[in-house]
Design a protein around this motif. Structure first.
Motif, PDB file in Angstrom:
ATOM      1  N   TRP A 211       0.842  -1.199   0.000  1.00  0.00           N
ATOM      2  CA  TRP A 211       0.000   0.000   0.000  1.00  0.00           C
ATOM      3  C   TRP A 211       0.878   1.250   0.000  1.00  0.00           C
TER       4      TRP A 211
ATOM      5  N   THR B 113      -1.613   7.933  -2.432  1.00  0.00           N
ATOM      6  CA  THR B 113      -1.821   8.382  -3.810  1.00  0.00           C
ATOM      7  C   THR B 113      -0.778   9.436  -4.212  1.00  0.00           C
TER       8      THR B 113
ATOM      9  N   LEU C 258      -5.238   8.106  -9.019  1.00  0.00           N
ATOM     10  CA  LEU C 258      -6.535   7.490  -8.771  1.00  0.00           C
ATOM     11  C   LEU C 258      -7.617   8.477  -9.195  1.00  0.00           C
TER      12      LEU C 258
ATOM     13  N   GLN D  82     -13.084  -3.036  -5.019  1.00  0.00           N
ATOM     14  CA  GLN D  82     -12.536  -1.760  -4.540  1.00  0.00           C
ATOM     15  C   GLN D  82     -11.645  -1.936  -3.307  1.00  0.00           C
TER      16      GLN D  82
ATOM     17  N   ARG E 140      -8.124   0.036  -2.743  1.00  0.00           N
ATOM     18  CA  ARG E 140      -8.186   1.376  -2.186  1.00  0.00           C
ATOM     19  C   ARG E 140      -8.497   1.301  -0.709  1.00  0.00           C
ATOM     20  N   HIS E 141      -7.850   2.180   0.053  1.00  0.00           N
ATOM     21  CA  HIS E 141      -8.065   2.177   1.499  1.00  0.00           C
ATOM     22  C   HIS E 141      -7.814   3.579   2.033  1.00  0.00           C
ATOM     23  N   GLU E 142      -8.637   4.000   2.976  1.00  0.00           N
ATOM     24  CA  GLU E 142      -8.429   5.313   3.587  1.00  0.00           C
ATOM     25  C   GLU E 142      -7.960   5.138   5.017  1.00  0.00           C
TER      26      GLU E 142
ATOM     27  N   ILE F  17      -5.378   8.570   1.210  1.00  0.00           N
ATOM     28  CA  ILE F  17      -5.887   7.460   0.407  1.00  0.00           C
ATOM     29  C   ILE F  17      -4.688   6.618  -0.022  1.00  0.00           C
ATOM     30  N   TRP F  18      -4.815   5.319   0.184  1.00  0.00           N
ATOM     31  CA  TRP F  18      -3.731   4.384  -0.125  1.00  0.00           C
ATOM     32  C   TRP F  18      -4.168   3.466  -1.252  1.00  0.00           C
ATOM     33  N   LEU F  19      -3.211   3.107  -2.103  1.00  0.00           N
ATOM     34  CA  LEU F  19      -3.501   2.179  -3.187  1.00  0.00           C
ATOM     35  C   LEU F  19      -2.586   0.965  -3.065  1.00  0.00           C
TER      36      LEU F  19
END
Lengths: 220, 166
Positions: free
Chosen positions: B50, B53, B64, B83, B87-89, B94-96
């Protein structure tokens, strides 16, 4: 090295809308390839490719490898051994003349040259870039990064993995051996590997220079 | 289960906190398009990487967007049902998951665990250029550092030929 030989060919053909793009597949870049280029003083385009990007994009597995690209940026002959002279004839058993004659024919006649391959034959000859080949390139790229950042010990397993995943690539073997002590780190040498593969006479596959049979030449 | 609840769950059981990436951030090197970027804060967990962004943009050029993960004209839609894989908050960022993205675009990954270096190879769309018989373009320097692209020679015949000092 091949550079002075290509300069002579270039002198002969450069006024026929023709360019030579020679690309050094050397992890150490200018440090290793530079002295050869300086000595040869080529007037064609001589590039440095530290990341072996061209071999990666074109699926090339050895040097010297040539590909012909037409005026529209289309490949008309895919990867094949491209000797510019006969220095390695004793090793490979291959004459350079047939390939160089074919090259001249193409430069002079363009699409009408019988050495321009049909799309079917091109597709047949292009190596499919499967997931193992792609992963091998990634392992090799990681190995190069580790080597260049001073971590040769950590680089070796990744170079070995690249060699395992794409056993057809002599580049992955020879470049890795050149960056360390092959016997110590890989338990082998280049010549041992050539012997294992069947000897120097099969090390390079000869270029397939059968002329393309055009529609009008075909017998009914 | 929402990500907030997952985080809360692991906070209640500190011994399991190591299993969750969040809160255990480390340094990593990401090599993308053969360019290395140092990322100060990544979350690595089993089979996932992770990055924020901001770091995604810096290391890969991708962003993103509502329509997917995009760079210039190139855009890869993220499957709606997946999703959470991508994707994670957390911590206002925001993390990818770069591994999920690589799998989506069939991009090989080589990983050196001891030094935390991740090498991302050619995506399927880059590898498929060859089957169109179009010569893949590239840009490389000459001895003096001046760059040349294969496409500079459009309109001429080109012999592309490799060699090496070894």
């Amino acid at each position: 090295m091949d550079l002075p030989g290509w300069q002579a060919i270039y002198e002969r053909l450069k006024d026929k809308n023709f360019e030579i793009v020679s690309v050094a597949q050397d992890t150490n870049g200018v440090k290793d390839a530079g002295p050869w280029i300086t000595a040869a003083r080529p007037t064609y385009t001589a590039l440095i490719d530290e990341k072996h990007l061209v071999s990666k994009l074109y699926n090339m597995v050895n040097v010297p490898t040539g590909a012909w690209i037409d005026e529209h940026g289309k490949i008309v002959r895919p990867n094949e051994v491209a000797f510019v002279d006969d220095r390695f004839k004793n090793f490979s058993g291959l004459d350079s003349a047939p390939y160089l004659n074919a090259l001249t024919d193409w430069v002079e006649k363009g699409d009408k040259s019988s050495y321009v391959m049909s799309e079917d034959r091109l597709r047949e000859k292009l190596t499919v870039n499967n997931s193992d080949i792609a992963l091998a390139a990634a392992e090799f790229g990681l190995g190069e990064h580790l080597y260049k950042s001073g971590h040769l010990t950590e680089a070796i397993p990744h170079f070995k993995e690249a060699q395992r995943l794409n056993p057809k690539s002599w580049n992955y073997k020879r470049q890795a051996y050149a960056l360390s002590d092959a016997k110590r780190d890989y338990g082998t040498t280049f010549m041992d590997e050539v012997q294992k593969a069947g000897g120097s006479r099969v090390y390079y596959s000869p270029p397939d220079l059968r002329p393309e049979v055009t529609q009008k030449d075909k017998k009914p | 289960m929402s990500w907030k609840r997952v985080t809360a769950f692991f906070c209640l059981f500190p011994s399991m906190a190591g299993v969750s990436a969040w809160g255990r951030q480390s340094h990593a090197t990401i090599i993308y398009d053969d360019r290395a970027s140092e990322i100060r804060s990544v979350n690595e967990e089993a089979g996932r990487l992770w990055i924020t962004t901001d770091d995604l943009k810096r290391a890969t050029g991708f962003e993103l967007k509502p329509q997917g993960i995009c760079r210039d004209e190139l855009c890869f839609p993220v499957p709606k049902s997946r999703q959470q894989e991508f994707r994670h908050e957390s911590a206002g960022k925001i993390w990818l998951n770069l591994v999920a993205f690589a799998n989506l675009v069939q991009q090989p990954i080589a990983h050196d665990e001891s030094l935390s270096i991740w090498y991302f190879g050619l995506r399927a769309d880059q590898r498929q250029v060859l089957s169109s018989l179009k010569a893949p373009d590239f840009t490389l320097p000459d001895m003096s550092g001046k760059t040349h692209s294969l496409s500079d020679f459009r309109g001429r015949k080109v012999l592309l030929v490799t060699w090496a000092s070894w």
